[in-house]
Write a protein that holds these residues in place. Structure first.
Motif, short mmCIF file in Angstrom:
data_model
loop_
_atom_site.label_atom_id
_atom_site.label_comp_id
_atom_site.label_asym_id
_atom_site.label_seq_id
_atom_site.Cartn_x
_atom_site.Cartn_y
_atom_site.Cartn_z
N PRO A 1 0.82 -1.22 0.00
CA PRO A 1 0.00 0.00 0.00
C PRO A 1 0.85 1.27 0.00
O PRO A 1 0.89 2.03 0.97
CB PRO A 1 -0.80 -0.14 1.29
N VAL A 2 1.55 1.49 -1.11
CA VAL A 2 2.48 2.61 -1.22
C VAL A 2 2.17 3.38 -2.50
O VAL A 2 2.06 2.77 -3.57
CB VAL A 2 3.94 2.14 -1.23
N ALA A 3 2.04 4.70 -2.37
CA ALA A 3 1.77 5.58 -3.51
C ALA A 3 2.94 6.52 -3.71
O ALA A 3 3.01 7.57 -3.06
CB ALA A 3 0.47 6.36 -3.28
N PRO A 4 3.89 6.20 -4.60
CA PRO A 4 4.98 7.12 -4.91
C PRO A 4 4.49 8.19 -5.89
O PRO A 4 3.87 7.86 -6.91
CB PRO A 4 6.03 6.22 -5.57
N VAL A 5 4.76 9.45 -5.59
CA VAL A 5 4.30 10.55 -6.44
C VAL A 5 5.51 11.18 -7.13
O VAL A 5 6.47 11.61 -6.48
CB VAL A 5 3.54 11.60 -5.62
N VAL A 6 5.43 11.23 -8.46
CA VAL A 6 6.48 11.81 -9.29
C VAL A 6 5.93 13.07 -9.94
O VAL A 6 4.85 13.03 -10.56
CB VAL A 6 6.94 10.81 -10.37
N VAL A 7 6.63 14.18 -9.83
CA VAL A 7 6.18 15.45 -10.40
C VAL A 7 6.85 15.65 -11.75
O VAL A 7 8.07 15.47 -11.90
CB VAL A 7 6.52 16.62 -9.45
N VAL A 8 6.04 16.04 -12.75
CA VAL A 8 6.54 16.27 -14.11
C VAL A 8 6.09 17.64 -14.60
O VAL A 8 5.14 18.22 -14.08
CB VAL A 8 6.05 15.18 -15.08
N ARG A 9 6.79 18.15 -15.63
CA ARG A 9 6.51 19.51 -16.12
C ARG A 9 5.25 19.56 -16.97
O ARG A 9 4.45 20.49 -16.86
CB ARG A 9 7.70 20.01 -16.92
N ASP A 10 5.09 18.58 -17.87
CA ASP A 10 4.03 18.68 -18.87
C ASP A 10 3.61 17.28 -19.32
O ASP A 10 4.13 16.27 -18.84
CB ASP A 10 4.49 19.53 -20.06
#
Length: 487
Positions: free
Chosen positions: A386-395
């Protein structure tokens, strides 16, 4: 009230020509939430596999010769038996597999759908009348059963991932040898045997042999087996494929996933975070379709993270049989330790825990990780927790590139305020399944289910796809009388 398992002497036995003593010994079926012993199941060995496949091959020809409507009637009866006894099935899914009651009910509903769809297969057209290149000759192509199908099923959705292969294979005239995972041998095996036994399936057509890698390898190697339908990890799937390939069997591999949930900057973040929580935490994240990578455009990333973390913090974790919880236990200590290793290594590489990150026994708190990059373990590996890794991207372009940056290719989902924008993005994703304005966990008995790359070898489960999986073409020509040739 009498239940299905009350009617037979099944404890410590396998189902092969009735309920028989296994040569591989006996194993306790335990409840992961408490450690309590629920039952004893028989363990098959290679000798049990050989005997079962030989008997299955013997019984299959007569079964294939039955009319389509008669085979369909057995499958329909199995659906009726399940509907009448669903509480028993659900209880085993909760106690043996650690499912919350809602997941267990959902799984039984999925199985009912698979049975109804499978029951429709034998009465569909099963061939084509072909044009002939010669006068006086009739030419047809017809579907014929493969023979004996070996099914190897996992522990996470044990009932559906057994029945979705067993039911259509039987419906289309094959015999089946099922090897369920020993951790859910009752809910993924014993109950399946009782279901078809109570439905009146003739003897010898279904054998249920719980066991470890030994009987699995024996099944993949067995000369009586024409096909292996395997669902499980990519690592084991590679081994099964290699073993079965040496004997030129047909192989259906439905393997792992590291699935992307993409959140665009026009998405409704309240809904998107709800989809993200459901996709990441359902059944403790122990699903091949779990949203294992949350890829979010930077303009909405902070708000999405905040909403997702708050949802995670509000989800109760505990024994699903005795408490009102959203998450139950992980299946075993090895699985828990691997989940925690990935979390700790990812945090050590620079990620931040926004929620969770800890456990008590087999109960792992729903976890949200911020600041995840493509080089970190939580991005690269299938977590199955139960793990939600969040990756931020530009577009969008970077979102697609990041989503495709994996060897897996099972499913992806896109959250957006513009369906057309979602469709355009979906065309660029290398997955077997894409859901727009939804989450990653979806299944329909009549849809072609399967992945690409390390998620599968191109096979598909689903009603119409079952013809491709569990039958083969035979070309037959007819002449009114024989004729001579130049030689």
């Amino acid at each position: 009230m009498t239940e299905l398992l009350d009617d037979v002497s099944w404890q410590g036995k396998i189902y092969s020509n009735g309920w028989t003593t296994a040569h591989g010994g006996v194993l306790d079926s335990t409840e992961p939430a408490t450690g309590a012993v629920l039952a004893q199941v028989g363990l098959a060995d290679a000798d049990d596999v050989a005997a079962a496949t030989a008997r299955a091959a013997q019984a299959q020809a007569e079964w294939a010769a039955q009319t389509g409507p008669s085979r369909a009637a057995v499958i329909r009866k199995a659906a009726a038996v399940l509907a009448d006894n669903r509480a028993e099935f659900e209880r085993w899914l909760v106690r043996e597999g650690g499912a919350v009651p809602g997941k267990a009910a959902f799984e039984v509903d999925l199985v009912l759908g698979e049975l109804w769809e499978a029951a429709a297969l034998p009465t569909q057209p099963w061939g084509h009348l072909l044009p002939s290149s010669e006068p006086g000759r009739e030419s047809v192509a017809r579907r014929v059963p493969l023979g004996v199908v070996g099914v190897i099923s996992p522990w996470n959705f044990p009932l559906i991932l057994s029945v979705r292969a067993v039911a259509p294979a039987l419906a289309l005239g094959n015999a089946v040898v099922l090897k369920p995972d020993v951790q859910t041998a009752v809910s993924g095996g014993t109950l399946v045997a009782r279901l078809f036994e109570a439905a009146g399936l003739p003897d010898g057509l279904l054998h249920v042999l719980p066991g470890d890698a030994g009987p699995g390898a024996a099944l993949a190697e067995d000369p009586n087996v024409a096909m292996i339908a395997f669902t499980g990890s990519t690592a084991v799937g590679r081994e099964v494929g290699a073993t079965a390939g040496r004997t030129l069997k047909r192989v259906s591999l439905e393997l792992g996933g590291n699935n992307a949930l993409i959140v665009l900057d026009d998405a409704d973040l309240e809904i998107a975070s709800s989809a993200g929580a459901w996709g990441a935490f359902l059944h403790q994240g122990q699903v091949c379709m779990t949203a294992g990578r949350h890829i979010v455009l930077e303009s909405v990333a902070d708000e999405y993270l905040d909403r997702l973390a708050k949802r995670a913090q509000g989800l109760p974790v505990g024994d699903p049989f005795t408490g009102q919880v959203a998450l139950g236990p992980l299946i075993n200590e090895r699985q828990r330790d691997n989940v925690h290793r990935i979390v700790e290594e990812t945090v050590g590489a620079g990620a931040e825990v926004m929620a969770g990150g800890s456990y008590d026994g087999l109960f792992y708190q729903p976890t949200v990780l911020a600041g995840v990059t493509t080089s970190m373990p939580a991005f690269r590996e299938e977590i199955f927790g139960p793990v939600a890794p969040v990756v931020v991207v530009r577009d969008e372009a970077e979102a697609v590139a990041v989503a495709n940056n994996t060897e897996y290719g099972l499913v992806a989902a896109v959250q957006t305020g513009s369906p057309e924008r979602g469709r355009d993005l979906a065309r660029r994703l290398r997955t077997g399944i894409v859901h727009i304005n939804d989450q990653t966990l979806n299944n329909d008995a009549y849809a072609p289910f399967g992945g690409t790359g390390a998620s599968g070898n191109g096979s598909r489960f689903g009603s119409q796809s079952s013809w491709d999986e569990f039958t083969q073409w035979q070309w037959v020509t007819f002449r009114d009388q024989a004729h001579a040739f130049p030689f």
